[in-house]
Design an enzyme around this catalytic site. Structure first.
Site, PDB file in Angstrom:
ATOM      1  CE  LYS A 130      -4.090   4.564   0.631  1.00  0.00           C
ATOM      2  NZ  LYS A 130      -2.661   4.299   0.802  1.00  0.00           N
ATOM      3  CG  HIS A 155      -5.019   9.592   0.429  1.00  0.00           C
ATOM      4  ND1 HIS A 155      -3.665   9.684   0.246  1.00  0.00           N
ATOM      5  CD2 HIS A 155      -5.167   9.037   1.657  1.00  0.00           C
ATOM      6  CE1 HIS A 155      -3.034   9.196   1.304  1.00  0.00           C
ATOM      7  NE2 HIS A 155      -3.934   8.803   2.174  1.00  0.00           N
ATOM      8  CE1 TYR A 194       0.000   7.833   2.822  1.00  0.00           C
ATOM      9  CE2 TYR A 194       0.462   5.586   2.142  1.00  0.00           C
ATOM     10  CZ  TYR A 194      -0.377   6.514   2.722  1.00  0.00           C
ATOM     11  OH  TYR A 194      -1.594   6.105   3.201  1.00  0.00           O
ATOM     12  CG  ASP A 216      -1.837   1.164   1.295  1.00  0.00           C
ATOM     13  OD1 ASP A 216      -2.932   1.051   0.718  1.00  0.00           O
ATOM     14  OD2 ASP A 216      -1.481   2.206   1.882  1.00  0.00           O
TER      15      ASP A 216
END
Length: 316
Positions: free
Chosen positions: A82, A113, A53, A48
Site C-alpha cells: 500500500k 492506503h 507496517y 498483505d
C-alpha cells in the site's frame, strides 16, 4: 498443499479469498519470516503488507527463500502492498522502494492506503496535526496508473474509501480500482459499500475480518459475541471460522493477521464451513460498531476531514 479459493477481479487477475496480514509493530523480522514460511506450507498464497507496517523486508525475504527452495513460485503467490500518505506526490518512487524492500520485480496489488495525504517525512501510523498536506487524489491516482503502466504492479486499488470517495475517484480515473480494502466483519457489515462496489465491479477485501483482536485498536467483541459463539457451537466450528465464513459468504476476501500456527490452521478451516441461511439472518441482527474509526485522521485545522463523518462520508 491445499489450494485456496480465488475470486476474479475486474482486471482479470484472481485473488485468493483468504489472506495473511503482516501488520505488526511488536514482532521482529525473524518472527514474521517464520510465520510467513509456516503459512506458505499450510497453503496460504495471499499476503498483505504495507510500507508503514515495516513488514515488507521480512515478507519479501520469506517469499524469496520459499521460491528458491521450491516451496512455491512467484506466480503462485498474491502480494498486496500500500501507498502511505507521505508518498501521495510520487507513487512510482514509493512502489519502487516497496519492491526494493520486498526484493521483487512487481506486486500483484498496490492500494492507496487511506484517502489522506501527509508530508513527505511522516512515516508513523498515527499522524499529528501538522503532518497533513492537501489531498489531491487526481494526481495520486495518475501516479498509481503510472505504476500499473510501468509493470511495477499487476493491479491498483484503494483502501478505506467510502462510496462517495470512490464515486469522485471514478470521475477522473482511467483505470477503475480493482479492490477496496476496508474494515468488514459481522459487527461492521458494510452493506451499502458492498452493494456500491458490486455495482462497479470493485472487489471488497476485508481487513480486521475478526475485529482486529491483538492490535492496539482492535477488539475481541466479534469472536466473543454470543451470536457468533452459538453458531460456532452448532457447526462444531470456532467463532473465528464463523466470522471469516460470513465475510466469504458476502463475496469478500478476508485478511487475517496471525503469526500463531494453530490460529493460522483454524483460519484456513473457514473454507470448509458452510453457514445456513438462518445463521446469516442471526448475524444480521448484531449491533453494528466500527472498530477502526481513524480519529487520528481528523482535526479542525490541517486535515481535509474536520469530523469522523466527513472521513467516512456518514457511512459510520
Amino acid at each position: 498443499m491445499r489450494s485456496i479459493n480465488q475470486v476474479r477481479l475486474n482486471n482479470g487477475l484472481t485473488i485468493p479469498v483468504i489472506g495473511m496480514g503482516t501488520y505488526s509493530f511488536e514482532n521482529d523480522r525473524k518472527t514474521t519470516e517464520n510465520a510467513v514460511q509456516m503459512a506458505l506450507k499450510m497453503g496460504y498464497n495471499h499476503f498483505d503488507t504495507a510500507q508503514v507496517y515495516g513488514s515488507e523486508p521480512a515478507l519479501g525475504n520469506a517469499l524469496r527463500e520459499a521460491i528458491t527452495n521450491g516451496t512455491t513460485e512467484r506466480e503462485a503467490v498474491f502480494v498486496t502492498s500500500k501507498l502511505w500518505g507521505s508518498h501521495h506526490h510520487d507513487p512510482v518512487s514509493a512502489l519502487k522502494r516497496t519492491l526494493m524492500n520486498l526484493g521483487m520485480e512487481y506486486v500483484d496489488m498496490y492500494l492507496v492506503h487511506w484517502p489522506v495525504s501527509l508530508k513527505p517525512w511522516v512515516f508513523h501510523p498515527l499522524p499529528e496535526e501538522d503532518d497533513f498536506e492537501q489531498l489531491d487524489m487526481e494526481t495520486t491516482w495518475a501516479g498509481m496508473e503510472k505504476c500499473l503502466e510501468m509493470g511495477l504492479c499487476r493491479g491498483i486499488g484503494v483502501s478505506n474509501f467510502s462510496c462517495k470517495k470512490i464515486e469522485s475517484l471514478l470521475d477522473f480515473a482511467s483505470v477503475t480500482p480493482a479492490v477496496n480494502q476496508v474494515e468488514m466483519h459481522p459487527m461492521w457489515r458494510q452493506r451499502k459499500l458492498r452493494d456500491y462496489c458490486r455495482d462497479h465491479k470493485i472487489h471488497v477485501s476485508a481487513y480486521s475480518a475478526l475485529g482486529g483482536p491483538g492490535n492496539f485498536w482492535g477488539s475481541t467483541a466479534v469472536v466473543e459475541s454470543p451470536i457468533i459463539q452459538s453458531i460456532a457451537l452448532k457447526h462444531k466450528a470456532t467463532p473465528a471460522q464463523v466470522a471469516l465464513r460470513w465475510g466469504l459468504s458476502k463475496g469478500a476476501s478476508v485478511i487475517v493477521k496471525s503469526f500463531n500456527e494453530e490460529r493460522l490452521k483454524e483460519n484456513m478451516g473457514a473454507l470448509d464451513l458452510r453457514l445456513e441461511e438462518n445463521d446469516i439472518i442471526e448475524i444480521e441482527k448484531m449491533e453494528e460498531r466500527k472498530i477502526m474509526r481513524g480519529e487520528f485522521y481528523v482535526n479542525q485545522t490541517t486535515s481535509p476531514y474536520k469530523t469522523i463523518q466527513e472521513l467516512w462520508d456518514d457511512e459510520i
